[in-house]
Design a protein around this motif. Sequence first.
Motif, PDB file in Angstrom:
ATOM      1  N   SER A  65       0.824  -1.201   0.000  1.00  0.00           N
ATOM      2  CA  SER A  65       0.000   0.000   0.000  1.00  0.00           C
ATOM      3  C   SER A  65       0.864   1.259   0.000  1.00  0.00           C
ATOM      4  N   ILE A  66       1.897   1.256   0.832  1.00  0.00           N
ATOM      5  CA  ILE A  66       2.801   2.416   0.909  1.00  0.00           C
ATOM      6  C   ILE A  66       3.604   2.544  -0.379  1.00  0.00           C
ATOM      7  N   ASP A  67       4.128   1.423  -0.902  1.00  0.00           N
ATOM      8  CA  ASP A  67       4.880   1.450  -2.164  1.00  0.00           C
ATOM      9  C   ASP A  67       4.040   2.061  -3.285  1.00  0.00           C
ATOM     10  N   SER A  68       2.792   1.683  -3.349  1.00  0.00           N
ATOM     11  CA  SER A  68       1.885   2.192  -4.375  1.00  0.00           C
ATOM     12  C   SER A  68       1.725   3.708  -4.266  1.00  0.00           C
ATOM     13  N   GLN A  69       1.533   4.197  -3.053  1.00  0.00           N
ATOM     14  CA  GLN A  69       1.366   5.636  -2.847  1.00  0.00           C
ATOM     15  C   GLN A  69       2.662   6.403  -3.158  1.00  0.00           C
TER      16      GLN A  69
END
Length: 175
Positions: A65-69
């Motif tokens: 989720s963080i990588d995507s953001q």
Amino acid sequence: MQRGFRISLAVLGLALLACGVTLAQDVKSQSMPGTDFSKFHTYKWVTVEGAKYPNQIMDAQIKQSIDSQLATKGLSKVENGPADLYISYQVAVQQSTQWNAYGTGGYRWGGGMASATQSTINTGTLVLDFYDPTTKQLVWTGSATKTLNPSSNQEKNQKNLDKAMAKLLKAYPPK
């Protein structure tokens, strides 16, 4: 007759309070004054010694989720070698009591019935930290606190996590 009305109002008040608690999401962030965030283009995940981490599945979901953001912010993840930022996270989960209340009848026709049930909810906080590896300084930190509704539906859990991380990382880079 007045007593029944007051009890109904009290139960309604408890119900509204419980709804407010379950819908609340608190996101906060801070950055180191004077930091030039335009120089950060790559990042690497690091672990903090003694930090609390979830199981491997949830760890992968959080990082995904963080990588995507961060990708939408123009940052690229580096597995090996040097990186402009070191990123870590920690989680904490606390249990709270939630009251679900409802009432029937009305005050005009003499009473009615009110009932309240108790349930336990988990309130989770995720803290995300960005460090400058050159200066070994914390340059950005953010936390997202959201009432979790534990679910066996992994897709629903991921959607809630993605929403929280989008809201948290909206403040990165700082203006």
